[in-house]
Motif scaffolding. Structure first.
Motif, PDB file in Angstrom:
ATOM      1  N   GLY A  20      61.502  60.523  22.963  1.00  0.00           N
ATOM      2  CA  GLY A  20      62.318  60.694  24.151  1.00  0.00           C
ATOM      3  C   GLY A  20      62.175  59.629  25.207  1.00  0.00           C
ATOM      4  N   ILE A  21      61.547  58.498  24.883  1.00  0.00           N
ATOM      5  CA  ILE A  21      61.360  57.423  25.850  1.00  0.00           C
ATOM      6  C   ILE A  21      61.504  56.091  25.119  1.00  0.00           C
ATOM      7  CG2 ILE A  21      58.844  57.427  25.545  1.00  0.00           C
ATOM      8  CD1 ILE A  21      58.586  56.644  28.497  1.00  0.00           C
ATOM      9  N   THR A  22      62.076  55.100  25.783  1.00  0.00           N
ATOM     10  CA  THR A  22      62.256  53.796  25.157  1.00  0.00           C
ATOM     11  C   THR A  22      60.947  53.004  25.180  1.00  0.00           C
ATOM     12  OG1 THR A  22      62.873  52.644  27.204  1.00  0.00           O
ATOM     13  CG2 THR A  22      64.656  53.727  25.947  1.00  0.00           C
ATOM     14  N   SER A  23      60.863  52.023  24.298  1.00  0.00           N
ATOM     15  CA  SER A  23      59.676  51.165  24.258  1.00  0.00           C
ATOM     16  C   SER A  23      59.537  50.382  25.556  1.00  0.00           C
ATOM     17  CB  SER A  23      59.764  50.207  23.068  1.00  0.00           C
ATOM     18  OG  SER A  23      59.766  50.921  21.847  1.00  0.00           O
ATOM     19  N   THR A  24      60.647  49.946  26.118  1.00  0.00           N
ATOM     20  CA  THR A  24      60.608  49.203  27.378  1.00  0.00           C
ATOM     21  C   THR A  24      60.055  50.063  28.507  1.00  0.00           C
ATOM     22  OG1 THR A  24      62.490  47.831  26.726  1.00  0.00           O
ATOM     23  CG2 THR A  24      62.010  47.973  29.079  1.00  0.00           C
TER      24      THR A  24
END
Length: 302
Positions: free
Chosen positions: A21-25
């Motif tokens: 649920g979260i981007t790598s960035t």
């Protein structure tokens, strides 16, 4: 005059066990904030819904990112059989369905064709660039995206379990540039039943293992305190796949100035890429030539 970056001059690696649920960035930004670091980057993007190893480099360690990105990686993932989606994962729109369900033996028999040196077409919803634009942006705009096949080395692809007729869990070890979603898609097509990724977890990446990972909650609990340093590994971990060549004080000075410096070599061959160290600390990466290292990257950590 350019704006000066805020934060500390801090270098090293942080292994994050990325949640879904979260981007790598976004993970990189959280790590940079928690350490109050000037510079941060990561070694290998994970899709927002994927979990597992996301290695984040701080400061001078960002110069070692290419060596981790190029390293082998391992994934454990579950394929949903019977459905093809436009994104090749569970977030996408279902395009095709099938009532066919292969047996375990049929699945196992199909895996060798997806191992070794293969040609893989990345998913249409991926970060691959087409005429300067990201494929996922073109796909979202409704354009018919065609992506050329790319070479990929798959060291192993193993059937781990079959929890039910609709799902199969696999484990893959592969080189740089592999898309697990494409493996699921191609396996479904080979079995004549379609398929997409339901769950995906990266269990190790080069020298980094998920068992050594820290959660974002654990990191945030000690953000901007001295205790956070317990989660920072040395810059040198990112050079684990390269030979280490000790140097002298005078050799280190030359290398840090961008000049060839004397190193002590044993099994390294002429032209091999290696890194020079002084008292165990990385000084530079470069090519070994006749008793000297010719630097391509210099580390300013002294």
């Amino acid at each position: 005059m350019g704006r000066r970056k805020k934060g500390r001059d801090i270098s090293g690696w942080v292994v994050i066990d990325k949640p879904a649920g979260i981007t790598s960035t976004s993970v990189v930004n959280k790590v940079r904030w928690a350490f109050d670091a000037k510079k941060a980057g990561h070694a290998g993007t994970l899709d927002p819904d994927a979990t597992g190893v996301l290695a984040v480099a701080l400061g001078e360690a960002t110069k070692t990112v290419p060596y981790v990105t190029d390293a082998m990686k391992a994934y454990r993932f579950t394929v949903r059989l019977g459905q093809a989606t436009n994104t090749d994962d569970a977030d996408g729109e279902v395009l095709s369905e099938s009532g066919t369900r292969p047996s375990d033996d049929e699945i196992a028999a199909a895996l060798p064709a997806l191992t070794g040196e293969i040609m893989q077409v990345p998913p249409k919803f991926s970060a691959v660039k087409i005429d300067g634009q990201r494929a996922y942006k073109l796909a979202r705009d409704g354009e018919d995206v065609e992506i050329a096949a790319r070479p990929l080395f798959v060291e192993s692809l193993t059937l781990i379990e079959r929890p039910d007729p609709d799902h199969v869990t696999l484990e893959m070890v592969c080189g740089k540039g592999g898309y697990v979603r494409a493996i699921a898609r191609d396996l479904g097509e080979a079995l004549g039943c379609f398929g997409h990724v339901r769950e995906l977890r990266r269990i190790w990446s080069g020298p980094f293992d998920v068992e050594d990972g820290v959660t974002l909650e654990e990191l945030e609990a000690v953000a901007k305190t001295d205790a956070i340093m317990d989660f920072l590994g040395p810059l040198e971990i990112g050079l684990a796949d390269l030979p280490e060549l000790p140097t002298t004080e005078s050799g280190a000075t030359k290398l840090r100035n961008g000049n060839p410096g004397m190193v002590i070599a044993t099994d390294v061959q002429y032209g091999d890429e290696a890194w020079a160290s002084l008292n165990g600390q990385a000084v530079a990466v470069g090519r070994y030539k006749a008793g000297e290292l010719h630097p391509s990257r210099v580390f300013n950590t002294a």
